[in-house]
Design a protein around this motif. Structure first.
Motif, PDB file in Angstrom:
ATOM      1  N   ARG A 215       0.854  -1.149  -0.135  1.00 54.40           N
ATOM      2  CA  ARG A 215       0.176   0.117   0.020  1.00 54.40           C
ATOM      3  C   ARG A 215       0.871   1.224   0.003  1.00 54.40           C
ATOM      4  O   ARG A 215       1.724   1.351   0.691  1.00 54.40           O
ATOM      5  CB  ARG A 215      -0.877  -0.058   1.151  1.00 54.40           C
ATOM      6  CG  ARG A 215      -1.770   1.187   1.301  1.00 54.40           C
ATOM      7  CD  ARG A 215      -2.893   1.120   2.755  1.00 54.40           C
ATOM      8  NE  ARG A 215      -3.757   0.233   2.335  1.00 54.40           N
ATOM      9  CZ  ARG A 215      -3.942  -1.063   2.874  1.00 54.40           C
ATOM     10  NH1 ARG A 215      -2.807  -1.676   3.627  1.00 54.40           N
ATOM     11  NH2 ARG A 215      -4.852  -1.789   2.561  1.00 54.40           N
ATOM     12  N   GLY A 216       0.697   2.215  -1.029  1.00 60.62           N
ATOM     13  CA  GLY A 216       1.301   3.516  -0.951  1.00 60.62           C
ATOM     14  C   GLY A 216       0.321   4.572  -0.487  1.00 60.62           C
ATOM     15  O   GLY A 216      -1.000   4.194  -0.373  1.00 60.62           O
ATOM     16  N   ASN A 217       0.773   5.692  -0.193  1.00 60.07           N
ATOM     17  CA  ASN A 217      -0.073   6.758   0.291  1.00 60.07           C
ATOM     18  C   ASN A 217      -1.134   7.286  -0.763  1.00 60.07           C
ATOM     19  O   ASN A 217      -2.184   7.647  -0.468  1.00 60.07           O
ATOM     20  CB  ASN A 217       1.088   7.893   0.873  1.00 60.07           C
ATOM     21  CG  ASN A 217       1.627   8.656  -0.154  1.00 60.07           C
ATOM     22  OD1 ASN A 217       2.557   7.795  -0.919  1.00 60.07           O
ATOM     23  ND2 ASN A 217       1.838   9.868  -0.253  1.00 60.07           N
TER      24      ASN A 217
ATOM     25  N   GLY B  10       7.919   3.767   5.428  1.00 60.95           N
ATOM     26  CA  GLY B  10       9.101   3.600   6.464  1.00 60.95           C
ATOM     27  C   GLY B  10       8.228   3.116   7.682  1.00 60.95           C
ATOM     28  O   GLY B  10       7.059   2.902   7.588  1.00 60.95           O
ATOM     29  N   PHE B  11       8.908   3.208   8.841  1.00 61.05           N
ATOM     30  CA  PHE B  11       8.358   3.068  10.150  1.00 61.05           C
ATOM     31  C   PHE B  11       9.177   3.785  11.204  1.00 61.05           C
ATOM     32  O   PHE B  11      10.333   4.424  10.809  1.00 61.05           O
ATOM     33  CB  PHE B  11       8.334   1.564  10.571  1.00 61.05           C
ATOM     34  CG  PHE B  11       9.768   0.848  10.697  1.00 61.05           C
ATOM     35  CD1 PHE B  11      10.345   0.642  11.651  1.00 61.05           C
ATOM     36  CD2 PHE B  11      10.408   0.529   9.469  1.00 61.05           C
ATOM     37  CE1 PHE B  11      11.592   0.009  11.773  1.00 61.05           C
ATOM     38  CE2 PHE B  11      11.564  -0.343   9.593  1.00 61.05           C
ATOM     39  CZ  PHE B  11      12.127  -0.089  10.523  1.00 61.05           C
TER      40      PHE B  11
ATOM     41  N   PHE C 223       1.736   3.717  14.743  1.00 62.09           N
ATOM     42  CA  PHE C 223       0.792   4.455  13.760  1.00 62.09           C
ATOM     43  C   PHE C 223       1.142   3.958  12.238  1.00 62.09           C
ATOM     44  O   PHE C 223       2.094   4.013  11.695  1.00 62.09           O
ATOM     45  CB  PHE C 223       1.520   5.766  13.727  1.00 62.09           C
ATOM     46  CG  PHE C 223       1.508   6.535  15.098  1.00 62.09           C
ATOM     47  CD1 PHE C 223       0.265   7.070  15.561  1.00 62.09           C
ATOM     48  CD2 PHE C 223       2.807   6.778  15.695  1.00 62.09           C
ATOM     49  CE1 PHE C 223       0.597   7.664  17.035  1.00 62.09           C
ATOM     50  CE2 PHE C 223       2.965   7.491  17.092  1.00 62.09           C
ATOM     51  CZ  PHE C 223       1.766   7.829  17.436  1.00 62.09           C
ATOM     52  N   GLU C 224       0.031   3.251  12.039  1.00 60.49           N
ATOM     53  CA  GLU C 224      -0.261   2.304  10.848  1.00 60.49           C
ATOM     54  C   GLU C 224       0.292   3.097   9.367  1.00 60.49           C
ATOM     55  O   GLU C 224       0.992   2.678   8.593  1.00 60.49           O
ATOM     56  CB  GLU C 224      -1.408   1.638  10.658  1.00 60.49           C
ATOM     57  CG  GLU C 224      -1.528   0.792   9.325  1.00 60.49           C
ATOM     58  CD  GLU C 224      -3.022  -0.056   9.488  1.00 60.49           C
ATOM     59  OE1 GLU C 224      -3.885   0.523   8.545  1.00 60.49           O
ATOM     60  OE2 GLU C 224      -3.036  -0.649  10.209  1.00 60.49           O
ATOM     61  N   LYS C 225      -0.216   4.384   9.694  1.00 54.87           N
ATOM     62  CA  LYS C 225      -0.071   5.060   8.343  1.00 54.87           C
ATOM     63  C   LYS C 225       1.608   5.591   8.022  1.00 54.87           C
ATOM     64  O   LYS C 225       1.871   5.880   6.947  1.00 54.87           O
ATOM     65  CB  LYS C 225      -0.723   6.699   8.537  1.00 54.87           C
ATOM     66  CG  LYS C 225      -2.319   6.591   8.372  1.00 54.87           C
ATOM     67  CD  LYS C 225      -2.952   7.851   8.440  1.00 54.87           C
ATOM     68  CE  LYS C 225      -4.647   7.501   8.232  1.00 54.87           C
ATOM     69  NZ  LYS C 225      -4.782   7.181   7.017  1.00 54.87           N
ATOM     70  N   MET C 226       2.229   5.301   9.073  1.00 52.21           N
ATOM     71  CA  MET C 226       3.778   5.510   8.787  1.00 52.21           C
ATOM     72  C   MET C 226       4.375   4.580   7.852  1.00 52.21           C
ATOM     73  O   MET C 226       5.285   5.104   7.090  1.00 52.21           O
ATOM     74  CB  MET C 226       4.404   5.450  10.080  1.00 52.21           C
ATOM     75  CG  MET C 226       4.310   6.596  11.125  1.00 52.21           C
ATOM     76  SD  MET C 226       4.969   8.251  10.558  1.00 52.21           S
ATOM     77  CE  MET C 226       3.408   9.015  10.160  1.00 52.21           C
ATOM     78  N   PHE C 227       3.697   3.420   7.586  1.00 55.60           N
ATOM     79  CA  PHE C 227       4.319   2.433   6.577  1.00 55.60           C
ATOM     80  C   PHE C 227       4.053   3.069   5.389  1.00 55.60           C
ATOM     81  O   PHE C 227       4.884   2.681   4.297  1.00 55.60           O
ATOM     82  CB  PHE C 227       3.199   1.133   6.552  1.00 55.60           C
ATOM     83  CG  PHE C 227       3.766   0.459   8.154  1.00 55.60           C
ATOM     84  CD1 PHE C 227       4.749   0.186   8.480  1.00 55.60           C
ATOM     85  CD2 PHE C 227       2.517  -0.108   8.514  1.00 55.60           C
ATOM     86  CE1 PHE C 227       5.011  -0.342   9.750  1.00 55.60           C
ATOM     87  CE2 PHE C 227       2.746  -0.713   9.907  1.00 55.60           C
ATOM     88  CZ  PHE C 227       3.797  -0.869  10.542  1.00 55.60           C
TER      89      PHE C 227
ATOM     90  N   TRP D  48       3.510   6.792   4.615  1.00 54.45           N
ATOM     91  CA  TRP D  48       3.692   8.322   4.773  1.00 54.45           C
ATOM     92  C   TRP D  48       4.995   8.694   5.325  1.00 54.45           C
ATOM     93  O   TRP D  48       5.404   9.604   4.803  1.00 54.45           O
ATOM     94  CB  TRP D  48       2.775   8.941   5.529  1.00 54.45           C
ATOM     95  CG  TRP D  48       1.161   8.995   4.713  1.00 54.45           C
ATOM     96  CD1 TRP D  48       0.161   8.354   5.171  1.00 54.45           C
ATOM     97  CD2 TRP D  48       1.167   9.905   3.859  1.00 54.45           C
ATOM     98  NE1 TRP D  48      -0.902   8.654   4.361  1.00 54.45           N
ATOM     99  CE2 TRP D  48      -0.402   9.969   3.473  1.00 54.45           C
ATOM    100  CE3 TRP D  48       1.799  11.235   3.385  1.00 54.45           C
ATOM    101  CZ2 TRP D  48      -0.932  10.679   2.554  1.00 54.45           C
ATOM    102  CZ3 TRP D  48       1.315  12.151   2.031  1.00 54.45           C
ATOM    103  CH2 TRP D  48      -0.349  11.725   1.981  1.00 54.45           C
ATOM    104  N   ASP D  49       5.587   7.734   6.064  1.00 58.78           N
ATOM    105  CA  ASP D  49       7.006   8.354   6.778  1.00 58.78           C
ATOM    106  C   ASP D  49       7.894   8.509   5.724  1.00 58.78           C
ATOM    107  O   ASP D  49       8.142   7.838   4.845  1.00 58.78           O
ATOM    108  CB  ASP D  49       7.355   7.225   7.649  1.00 58.78           C
ATOM    109  CG  ASP D  49       8.876   7.382   8.184  1.00 58.78           C
ATOM    110  OD1 ASP D  49       8.763   8.345   9.117  1.00 58.78           O
ATOM    111  OD2 ASP D  49       9.989   6.795   7.932  1.00 58.78           O
ATOM    112  N   ARG D  50       8.487   9.557   6.045  1.00 58.33           N
ATOM    113  CA  ARG D  50       9.931   9.897   5.178  1.00 58.33           C
ATOM    114  C   ARG D  50      11.212  10.035   6.109  1.00 58.33           C
ATOM    115  O   ARG D  50      12.414  10.148   5.573  1.00 58.33           O
ATOM    116  CB  ARG D  50       9.830  11.240   4.477  1.00 58.33           C
ATOM    117  CG  ARG D  50       8.594  11.477   3.435  1.00 58.33           C
ATOM    118  CD  ARG D  50       8.989  12.621   2.617  1.00 58.33           C
ATOM    119  NE  ARG D  50       7.742  12.696   1.913  1.00 58.33           N
ATOM    120  CZ  ARG D  50       7.322  12.135   0.655  1.00 58.33           C
ATOM    121  NH1 ARG D  50       8.167  11.195   0.183  1.00 58.33           N
ATOM    122  NH2 ARG D  50       6.215  12.279   0.317  1.00 58.33           N
TER     123      ARG D  50
END
Length: 241
Positions: free
Chosen positions: A64-66, A130-131, A142-146, A148-150
């Motif tokens: 999954r991508g943002n 990332g994570f 925070f699941e969205k980090m997978f 959204w994270d940079r």
């Protein structure tokens, strides 16, 4: 059997078909897609259709991508996110115009079934962005980090080439995995780029949404294949440029 990893596609179905052909992908290969299938070029629907079909004949893993998450949210609510529209969403919205209900349901199932992470038998981690948890993905708050994270890529680039994995100062976050493969942050937006390695992280987003090519790479050998610069395949479009 090869394990192949594919960078961010951003609706570039022509580039996707081209690069799979150039890599001579077969049914014996495992193909791991790092996300961001849509938002950018005009063929969002065609790209997802192609990937759904590819899954029936090949061993595919879809991360999954943002942008995939943003698209799914719009498809479910039809609430327009101005930021999404400015960053490739308008092309996706146009592509989905007039789609029939049955086809839409297939696409929603595709988005629902995307995986946030994939860990192979060699302790290689694949995820879009990332994570943040020092203990690894299973401890991420925070699941969205997978997707959204940079900070993971930023951290990897800050690790100098002389700092080895067994050094006590090597980042704990990176020590959890043999290698990490990501997309999300384009290596270049202005021209051709190749996959980039920093510490034990490989970034495979070579800017297909912008002026770069789409890339597929063999995770063992690090041999890679690329499409033509994607903007040359969609000459009357802007993509995310």
């Amino acid at each position: 059997m090869r394990t192949l990893v594919v960078g961010d596609i951003h609706s570039a179905n022509r580039a996707l078909r081209q690069v799979l052909d150039r890599a001579a992908v077969s049914t014996g290969d495992k193909i791991i897609f790092l996300g961001d299938y849509v938002d950018g070029w005009s063929e969002a629907v065609e790209t997802v259709d192609f990937l759904i079909g590819l899954k029936k004949t090949h061993n595919c893993i879809f991360i999954r991508g943002n942008h995939d998450d943003l698209c799914r949210e719009w498809l479910l609510t039809r609430e327009e996110n101005p930021t999404w529209l400015m960053h490739g969403g308008q092309a996706t919205k146009d592509s989905y115009s007039g789609i029939d209900r049955e086809r839409l349901e297939r696409h929603l199932r595709f988005y629902d079934d995307l995986e946030n992470t994939y860990l192979d038998g060699e302790n290689r981690l694949y995820l879009h962005a990332g994570f943040t948890n020092l203990k690894g993905i299973e401890h991420e708050y925070f699941e969205k980090m997978f997707y959204w994270d940079r900070t993971l890529w930023e951290l990897a680039q800050a690790v100098g080439p002389h700092l080895k994995r067994d050094n006590k100062n090597f980042p704990q976050r990176l020590k959890n995995y043999h290698e990490i493969f990501i997309g999300h942050t384009p290596i270049s937006k202005t021209g051709p780029a190749v996959p980039k390695n920093a510490a034990n992280v490989w970034n495979v987003d070579t800017g297909a949404a912008f002026k770069g090519p789409l890339t597929i790479m063999d995770v063992e050998t690090k041999q890679f294949w690329q499409s033509d610069p994607v903007h040359t395949l969609y000459t009357n479009e802007n993509g995310r440029n």
